[in-house]
Enzyme design. Structure first.
Site, PDB file in Angstrom:
ATOM      1  N   CYS A   1      44.947  40.651  46.387  1.00  0.00           N
ATOM      2  CA  CYS A   1      45.736  39.453  46.678  1.00  0.00           C
ATOM      3  C   CYS A   1      47.228  39.770  46.630  1.00  0.00           C
ATOM      4  O   CYS A   1      48.052  38.966  47.061  1.00  0.00           O
ATOM      5  CB  CYS A   1      45.395  38.322  45.716  1.00  0.00           C
TER       6      CYS A   1
ATOM      7  N   GLU B   1      45.449  38.002  51.714  1.00  0.00           N
ATOM      8  CA  GLU B   1      44.502  38.918  51.072  1.00  0.00           C
ATOM      9  C   GLU B   1      44.332  40.154  51.964  1.00  0.00           C
ATOM     10  O   GLU B   1      44.165  40.030  53.179  1.00  0.00           O
ATOM     11  CB  GLU B   1      43.139  38.246  50.878  1.00  0.00           C
TER      12      GLU B   1
END
Length: 604
Positions: A534, A577
């Site tokens: 992330c 992501e």
């Protein structure tokens, strides 16, 4: 997934975490550390957790050392610092610890030690001055405020809805195609930088890297087209709202902070006109704001550390459920007063005016007397409704408890997990290690196509949810272990003899602990790794250590990146992501359909 309860939305501080509790000075000076103004240190109280009260200064450090050098040095002494900040051309550092015992141990062990020819000096350090009090003092000593620039005046004149949108969803006025293009360019830069770093740490890979960079725009591997979020607005299923004075002057307002505490701002703006918050969450916020305005209790003031109402966390699901967690500082209230408040809160939302607010799970979280930086350690009491909420994802059912991690964009999480399942190249003989598994979403979504799934997660609540979720979906080939990944993962790996072993890691923003990376490298029977990041920049050291040449510290054949892809879980922001498939050097595979990936050849 993460070993923490969640990744907060942009502009929102972590649940229950005082913004100053773990942050060391960005522009600290020795003069500041020696400030004698007691008002600058009002936050140093026994009932508030802050590592600043367990702080030391290490002097006479060797020249040219970096953050990682100092961290590794302290780790060798079995010390676990909470925060490290280097200063003075890296010749001295402030280091904070989680408790007095760790701090005193550090002083005893490190003081007088010799490191790279330098004799270290360790002494107690004063805590960092309160940022907002420092700003107040500076403004008071500087006389009349300086003339605002044209840009600042323009910002002040903008409606509050625009100002808060610029804070929490900075790309709100950028066309979505352009948002995706910008994010993809960020990922390209990450993969180009990774190619350089791999070459610096593994010379044997240089011929392979040279060929890869020539094919893929100086990147270490092919990058597939970014996958968009199915919905670009109202996508967040979890938001953390501060309770404070409203930027419009209204008291007891639930919303997002307009500025940063260290910038001198505590005012908040409600989420009514924000684009990323769901209509269900906005309704909960509206009703809760009405409720707290009916009470006699004031909002918590981060300047004076007085007051009560502090934060509201709202979780919603596509199945129509909503969880609300009210963070309240009791101060000196007795148990009878607290019980009366909880009773009135329950009545308001189950039988009173707030019964149509949509809350199906209502929690009261006691914020005082924190002894840990982890929000899941706070007393969390169910005062109304069900103890959990439930969500559906990829046709599967998932139970979610208050502190359990679950991706904040459910629709985009389905895109992400489908990609992970595709890239993992699994069959009925595969064993999957799901590291930092949260409520078990990734492992459970893959379980029916593999022999076995083993999940590892730090949060006990999340592990309990994961076990329930496996049963909810009729799965018996999956097990979950609670603990730090760096402690549990090596033990599990050492006992596995599976021939077709794949690891999927979805760690918190800081990435995996180095012990986990070293265990992965040692496990030569682990040939394939899918890494979900992330924060790709924070995970860079993980990527490099997976690919670096073997050494006295790093054992086992290295990995190398085979393919990469970005999935947009956070529309209207620059966050994204990154999924990278890494395979062990010398491992020969051809992904089904050869969708953009290159066949691995024997090691360079």
């Amino acid at each position: 997934m993460a070993e923490v309860s969640s990744v907060p939305a942009p502009g929102i501080p972590p649940v229950g975490e005082d913004e100053r509790s773990t942050e060391l000075p960005q522009d600290s000076t020795m003069e500041e550390s020696q400030s004698s103004d007691p008002s600058m240190y009002r936050y140093i109280k026994n009932d508030l957790f802050t590592s600043e009260i367990f702080k030391v200064e290490i002097r006479n450090l060797p020249k040219f050392i970096g953050f990682n050098d100092l961290k590794k040095f302290l780790a060798k002494q079995n010390l676990n610092p909470h925060k490290i900040k280097l200063f003075g051309k890296q010749t001295f550092a402030f280091v904070t610890f989680k408790n007095e015992e760790e701090r005193d141990k550090a002083m005893k062990l490190v003081h007088g030690m010799q490191w790279k020819g330098q004799v270290l000096n360790v002494k107690l350090a004063k805590p960092k001055a309160d940022p907002i009090m420092r700003k107040r003092k500076q403004e008071g000593s500087e006389g009349p405020p300086s003339k605002r620039t044209e840009g600042e005046e323009e910002e002040e004149e903008q409606p509050l809805s625009v100002q808060i949108a610029n804070v929490v969803t900075p790309l709100w006025n950028v066309p979505y195609d352009e948002q995706l293009r910008r994010k993809e360019q960020e990922v390209v830069a990450v993969l180009q930088r990774l190619a350089k770093r791999i070459g610096n740490t593994n010379k044997a890979m240089l011929p392979w890297l040279f060929a890869q960079k020539g094919k893929y725009n100086k990147m270490c591997c092919p990058l597939e087209d970014i996958r968009p979020s199915p919905t670009q607005t109202e996508y967040r299923n979890k938001c953390e709202f501060l309770i404070s004075m409203g930027a419009d002057g209204e008291d007891k307002t639930v919303g997002f902070r307009l500025g940063k505490y260290k910038g001198g701002s505590c005012a908040v703006v409600g989420p009514a006109e924000t684009s990323h918050v769901s209509a269900e969450a906005k309704r909960v916020v509206s009703e809760f704001q009405k409720f707290i305005r009916t009470t006699t209790y004031s909002v918590y003031d981060p300047e004076t550390y007085e007051g009560h109402w502090k934060q509201l966390t709202v979780r919603t699901t596509r199945t129509g459920q909503a969880m609300a967690m009210a963070f309240f500082n009791p101060q000196k209230l007795n148990e009878e007063e607290l019980d009366a408040l909880k009773t009135s809160m329950k009545h308001y939302f189950t039988e009173g005016e707030g019964k149509d607010g949509g809350i199906t799970s209502l929690y009261f979280v006691r914020e005082g007397q924190r002894t840990s930086p982890n929000p899941e350690d706070l007393p969390c009491e169910l005062v109304g409704g069900e103890s959990c909420i439930h969500e559906e994802l990829l046709g599967l059912k998932f139970r979610i408890s208050p502190h359990s991690f679950f991706q904040v964009n459910t629709g985009a999480a389905e895109v992400l997990y489908s990609t992970v399942g595709e890239w993992a190249q699994l069959d009925e003989n595969s064993t999957v290690l799901d590291v930092c598994c949260g409520t078990g979403t990734i492992g459970i979504s893959l379980a029916k196509r593999v022999k076995k799934v083993i999940g590892i997660e730090l949060c006990q609540e999340a592990v309990e949810d994961a076990k329930v979720n496996a049963k909810l979906n009729g799965l018996s080939n999956i097990e979950f272990h609670c603990g730090k990944a760096e402690d549990v993962f090596p033990i599990i790996l050492s006992g596995l003899v599976a021939s077709n072993l794949t690891a999927i890691v979805d760690p918190p923003r800081a990435g995996l602990h180095s012990k986990v990376i070293l265990a992965i490298r040692r496990a030569e029977h682990l040939k394939r790794l899918v890494y979900v990041a992330c924060n790709a920049k924070a995970a860079m050291n993980n990527f490099i250590d997976l690919c670096r040449a073997p050494s006295n510290r790093v054992h086992g054949a290295p990995f190398r990146p085979v393919r990469a892809l970005a999935v947009d879980l956070f529309p209207q922001t620059m966050h994204v992501e990154l999924v990278i498939l890494l395979e062990r050097v010398g491992y020969d595979t051809q992904p089904p359909g050869n969708s953009g990936s290159q066949q691995q050849q024997p090691g360079p």
